[in-house]
Design a protein around this motif. Sequence first.
Motif, PDB file in Angstrom:
ATOM      1  N   ILE A   1      -4.955   7.484   9.258  1.00 31.96           N
ATOM      2  CA  ILE A   1      -6.280   6.936   9.579  1.00 31.96           C
ATOM      3  C   ILE A   1      -6.199   5.421   9.762  1.00 31.96           C
ATOM      4  CG2 ILE A   1      -8.596   6.539   8.648  1.00 31.96           C
ATOM      5  CD1 ILE A   1      -8.356   9.341   7.362  1.00 31.96           C
ATOM      6  N   LEU A   2      -5.477   4.761   8.879  1.00 33.40           N
ATOM      7  CA  LEU A   2      -5.321   3.311   8.985  1.00 33.40           C
ATOM      8  C   LEU A   2      -4.563   2.924  10.255  1.00 33.40           C
ATOM      9  CD1 LEU A   2      -6.102   0.810   7.405  1.00 33.40           C
ATOM     10  CD2 LEU A   2      -3.935   0.969   6.198  1.00 33.40           C
ATOM     11  N   GLY A   3      -3.546   3.698  10.612  1.00 28.68           N
ATOM     12  CA  GLY A   3      -2.805   3.439  11.843  1.00 28.68           C
ATOM     13  C   GLY A   3      -3.661   3.624  13.080  1.00 28.68           C
ATOM     14  N   LEU A   4      -4.480   4.676  13.095  1.00 26.74           N
ATOM     15  CA  LEU A   4      -5.375   4.902  14.232  1.00 26.74           C
ATOM     16  C   LEU A   4      -6.446   3.815  14.323  1.00 26.74           C
ATOM     17  CD1 LEU A   4      -5.800   8.774  14.069  1.00 26.74           C
ATOM     18  CD2 LEU A   4      -4.472   7.443  15.726  1.00 26.74           C
ATOM     19  N   LEU A   5      -6.917   3.348  13.175  1.00 27.65           N
ATOM     20  CA  LEU A   5      -7.880   2.240  13.160  1.00 27.65           C
ATOM     21  C   LEU A   5      -7.247   0.969  13.729  1.00 27.65           C
ATOM     22  CD1 LEU A   5     -10.653   1.080  12.312  1.00 27.65           C
ATOM     23  CD2 LEU A   5      -9.593   0.522  10.119  1.00 27.65           C
ATOM     24  N   CYS A   6      -6.012   0.686  13.329  1.00 28.19           N
ATOM     25  CA  CYS A   6      -5.307  -0.489  13.867  1.00 28.19           C
ATOM     26  C   CYS A   6      -5.094  -0.354  15.372  1.00 28.19           C
ATOM     27  CB  CYS A   6      -3.973  -0.679  13.163  1.00 28.19           C
ATOM     28  SG  CYS A   6      -4.117  -1.262  11.476  1.00 28.19           S
ATOM     29  N   LEU A   7      -4.755   0.853  15.827  1.00 25.95           N
ATOM     30  CA  LEU A   7      -4.583   1.098  17.259  1.00 25.95           C
ATOM     31  C   LEU A   7      -5.884   0.840  18.003  1.00 25.95           C
ATOM     32  CD1 LEU A   7      -2.935   2.212  19.688  1.00 25.95           C
ATOM     33  CD2 LEU A   7      -3.784   4.465  19.037  1.00 25.95           C
ATOM     34  N   TYR A   8      -6.987   1.343  17.476  1.00 29.44           N
ATOM     35  CA  TYR A   8      -8.287   1.150  18.108  1.00 29.44           C
ATOM     36  C   TYR A   8      -8.641  -0.339  18.184  1.00 29.44           C
ATOM     37  CZ  TYR A   8     -13.301   1.381  18.943  1.00 29.44           C
ATOM     38  OH  TYR A   8     -14.560   1.194  19.464  1.00 29.44           O
TER      39      TYR A   8
ATOM     40  N   LEU B   1       0.796  -1.219   0.000  1.00 33.60           N
ATOM     41  CA  LEU B   1       0.000   0.000   0.000  1.00 33.60           C
ATOM     42  C   LEU B   1       0.832   1.274   0.000  1.00 33.60           C
ATOM     43  CD1 LEU B   1      -2.923  -0.898   2.440  1.00 33.60           C
ATOM     44  CD2 LEU B   1      -2.948  -0.843  -0.044  1.00 33.60           C
ATOM     45  N   TYR B   2       2.134   1.157   0.237  1.00 31.84           N
ATOM     46  CA  TYR B   2       2.977   2.358   0.251  1.00 31.84           C
ATOM     47  C   TYR B   2       2.947   3.069  -1.099  1.00 31.84           C
ATOM     48  CZ  TYR B   2       6.521  -0.188  -2.381  1.00 31.84           C
ATOM     49  OH  TYR B   2       7.198  -0.899  -3.344  1.00 31.84           O
ATOM     50  N   LYS B   3       2.637   2.346  -2.153  1.00 26.33           N
ATOM     51  CA  LYS B   3       2.594   2.942  -3.491  1.00 26.33           C
ATOM     52  C   LYS B   3       1.332   3.773  -3.704  1.00 26.33           C
ATOM     53  CE  LYS B   3       3.944  -1.366  -5.117  1.00 26.33           C
ATOM     54  NZ  LYS B   3       3.795  -2.434  -6.092  1.00 26.33           N
ATOM     55  N   TYR B   4       0.271   3.457  -2.985  1.00 27.07           N
ATOM     56  CA  TYR B   4      -1.028   4.033  -3.274  1.00 27.07           C
ATOM     57  C   TYR B   4      -1.560   4.974  -2.198  1.00 27.07           C
ATOM     58  CZ  TYR B   4      -0.646  -0.131  -6.147  1.00 27.07           C
ATOM     59  OH  TYR B   4      -0.188  -1.098  -6.997  1.00 27.07           O
ATOM     60  N   CYS B   5      -1.058   4.871  -0.996  1.00 26.03           N
ATOM     61  CA  CYS B   5      -1.632   5.612   0.128  1.00 26.03           C
ATOM     62  C   CYS B   5      -0.863   6.897   0.399  1.00 26.03           C
ATOM     63  CB  CYS B   5      -1.611   4.763   1.397  1.00 26.03           C
ATOM     64  SG  CYS B   5      -2.596   3.295   1.276  1.00 26.03           S
ATOM     65  N   GLY B   6      -1.611   7.940   0.713  1.00 23.45           N
ATOM     66  CA  GLY B   6      -1.011   9.185   1.150  1.00 23.45           C
ATOM     67  C   GLY B   6      -0.839   9.185   2.661  1.00 23.45           C
ATOM     68  N   ALA B   7      -0.314  10.279   3.178  1.00 24.58           N
ATOM     69  CA  ALA B   7      -0.035  10.381   4.611  1.00 24.58           C
ATOM     70  C   ALA B   7      -1.322  10.341   5.438  1.00 24.58           C
ATOM     71  CB  ALA B   7       0.742  11.653   4.902  1.00 24.58           C
ATOM     72  N   LEU B   8      -2.365  11.017   4.984  1.00 22.33           N
ATOM     73  CA  LEU B   8      -3.614  11.052   5.742  1.00 22.33           C
ATOM     74  C   LEU B   8      -4.240   9.670   5.840  1.00 22.33           C
ATOM     75  CD1 LEU B   8      -5.742  12.681   7.240  1.00 22.33           C
ATOM     76  CD2 LEU B   8      -6.874  13.061   5.046  1.00 22.33           C
TER      77      LEU B   8
END
Length: 112
Positions: A74-81, A63-70
């Motif tokens: 969001i994905l990191g916060l979702l994983c944390l939750y 996903l590093y090719k397709y995802c921006g910082a935002l």
Amino acid sequence: MIATYSKLSLMFVFLAGIVILWKHNDGKVWIAKFSNFGRMALTNYVLMSIIGTTLYYGWGFGLYKYCGALFCLILGLLCLYLQILFSNWWLSKYRQGPLEKIWRKLTWINDR
């Protein structure tokens, strides 16, 4: 050199903010919801590494090719939750996390 010290200073400001939030009302604020997450720190660290590398590295979804910082945030916060929910569920059934239990067994292996 200045950038390095400014980042270090910012880290201390964040740390001080967390400590102030924790000490306010004896930790009975929103930050107390992270206590079970912290009790399973080793398990959560390894699990987040596995999730992150699977999502972003080339051998996973890449996903590093397709995802921006935002989106990454969001994905990191979702994983944390999700990990907080998992930690709360796990510790409602067991005394400690699975990797913490293995670590404890290996630490005291010679004391039998």
